[in-house]
Design an enzyme around this catalytic site. Structure first.
Site, PDB file in Angstrom:
ATOM      1  CB  CYS A  49      -0.981  -0.019   1.167  1.00  0.00           C
ATOM      2  SG  CYS A  49      -2.324   1.180   0.978  1.00  0.00           S
ATOM      3  CG  HIS A  64      -3.552  -3.087   3.368  1.00  0.00           C
ATOM      4  ND1 HIS A  64      -2.555  -2.734   4.256  1.00  0.00           N
ATOM      5  CD2 HIS A  64      -4.050  -1.924   2.871  1.00  0.00           C
ATOM      6  CE1 HIS A  64      -2.462  -1.410   4.308  1.00  0.00           C
ATOM      7  NE2 HIS A  64      -3.352  -0.894   3.479  1.00  0.00           N
ATOM      8  CD  GLU A  74      -1.447  -5.734   5.635  1.00  0.00           C
ATOM      9  OE1 GLU A  74      -1.884  -4.611   5.941  1.00  0.00           O
ATOM     10  OE2 GLU A  74      -1.031  -6.009   4.490  1.00  0.00           O
TER      11      GLU A  74
END
Length: 270
Positions: free
Chosen positions: A118, A220, A222
Site C-alpha cells: 500500500c 493489503h 496481510e
C-alpha cells in the site's frame, strides 16, 4: 561391556532470514505496527523485526537484514514528489517519509528483496522518481471503491498481467484483494513496470524488470493472507528470496575469488 557409539552430529539449523518491517506512529504509540504483518512473515519462515522511523541508524540497520517490507500507513508528503498540498492529505509524517525513501533506495542498492505494501508501493515509486495521485476520487472517480467512506477496507478484484513476477507468485490472472487507500501511483518511476491494475486503471502492483527481488502491491495482503494462500504467497516469495540472497552472500569464495552462486533473474519463488 557394550560400547555405545557416538550419535552422528546434526548439521546446525540455519538462522531464519531477518525481515525488517517499517513501523510507524499508531494508536498513540511512537512506533507500532499491525500484528498481521509479522504473523505473515512468521508463517513464511522469516524472523520479523520492526524498524522505527525515528532511528538515525537506519541504513546501518538495513545492512544487517535479509529483506525489507515497506508497510502501510498515512499519506506521503507531496513535497517529496513535487506536488502541491491537498486538503484530502492526512496523517503525514515527513520524518517517516524520508527514512523509508532512504531505506528503499538502500535495499535496492545492496540487492535486498523488497516488498512494498500500500503506502510502501507509493514510497517505492517516489523513491525512484515517480509521482502520486493525491486523491483518487478526484482524479479517477469512484467506479472502483478503493476505500469506503468510513475509511475502512473494501474488497475488489484486480487483473494480474500475464508473464509478470506477480503472476508467477500468485498463480492467477485475477485476485480479490483488501483495499484501503485514497492515493496511488500517477507517473510510474523509471525502472518500474506495472504488473496489476484495477478496472478503473489504477495501478495495483509494480515490479522491477531488472531486479526480480523488488515487488510492491497497492492492496493489503496481510489483511487476508491467513486464509488466502495467494496472498500469503507474497510473503513466502519474500522470505525465500531473502534466504537465497543470504546464502549467496554467506557462501565461501570460489577458486576464482568470486562469491558462490546466487539466484538469477527468473528464479522467483512462490
Amino acid at each position: 561391556m557394550k560400547r555405545i557409539g557416538r550419535r552422528p552430529m546434526q548439521p546446525p539449523t540455519p538462522p531464519l532470514p531477518i525481515v525488517a518491517l517499517s513501523a510507524y506512529e499508531r494508536n498513540g504509540e511512537p512506533f507500532s505496527l499491525a500484528p498481521e504483518y509479522a504473523a505473515a512473515v512468521c508463517r513464511a519462515g522469516g524472523l520479523p523485526v520492526l524498524f522505527p522511523p525515528q532511528c538515525p541508524g537506519g541504513l546501518d540497520f538495513i545492512r544487517r537484514c535479509d529483506a525489507l517490507v515497506l508497510t502501510g500507513g498515512g499519506d506521503i508528503s507531496p513535497d517529496f514528489y513535487g506536488a502541491a498540498a491537498d486538503e484530502s492529505i492526512h496523517a503525514v509524517h515527513p520524518d517517516r517519509d524520508a527514512a523509508e525513501i532512504g531505506l528503499a533506495r538502500a535495499a535496492i542498492a545492496q540487492g535486498l528483496p523488497l516488498l512494498g505494501i500500500c503506502r510502501g508501493m507509493q514510497i517505492l515509486n517516489v523513491a525512484l522518481g515517480g509521482t502520486l495521485h493525491l486523491d483518487l476520487p478526484k482524479t479517477v472517480g469512484t467506479h472502483v471503491p478503493h476505500r469506503s467512506t468510513s475509511h475502512t477496507p473494501v474488497a475488489h478484484s484486480v487483473e494480474i498481467l500475464a508473464g509478470s513476477t506477480l503472476a508467477r507468485i500468485l498463480g492467477k490472472n485475477q485476485v480479490c484483494i483488501s483495499s484501503w487507500h485514497h492515493q496511488a501511483v500517477a507517473v510510474l518511476a523509471p525502472g518500474l513496470r506495472v504488473s496489476a491494475q484495477a478496472a478503473d486503471g489504477v495501478i495495483e502492483a509494480v515490479e522491477m524488470p531488472e531486479n526480480p527481488d523488488v515487488l510492491a502491491v497497492q492492496w493489503h495482503p496481510e489483511h487476508t493472507c491467513a486464509d488466502d494462500p495467494a496472498q500469503q504467497a507474497l510473503f513466502h516469495w519474500l522470505v525465500e528470496r531473502a534466504r537465497r540472497g543470504r546464502d549467496g552472500r554467506d557462501a565461501p569464495p570460489t577458486s576464482s575469488g568470486q562469491a558462490g552462486p546466487v539466484a538469477q533473474p527468473g528464479e522467483e519463488g512462490g
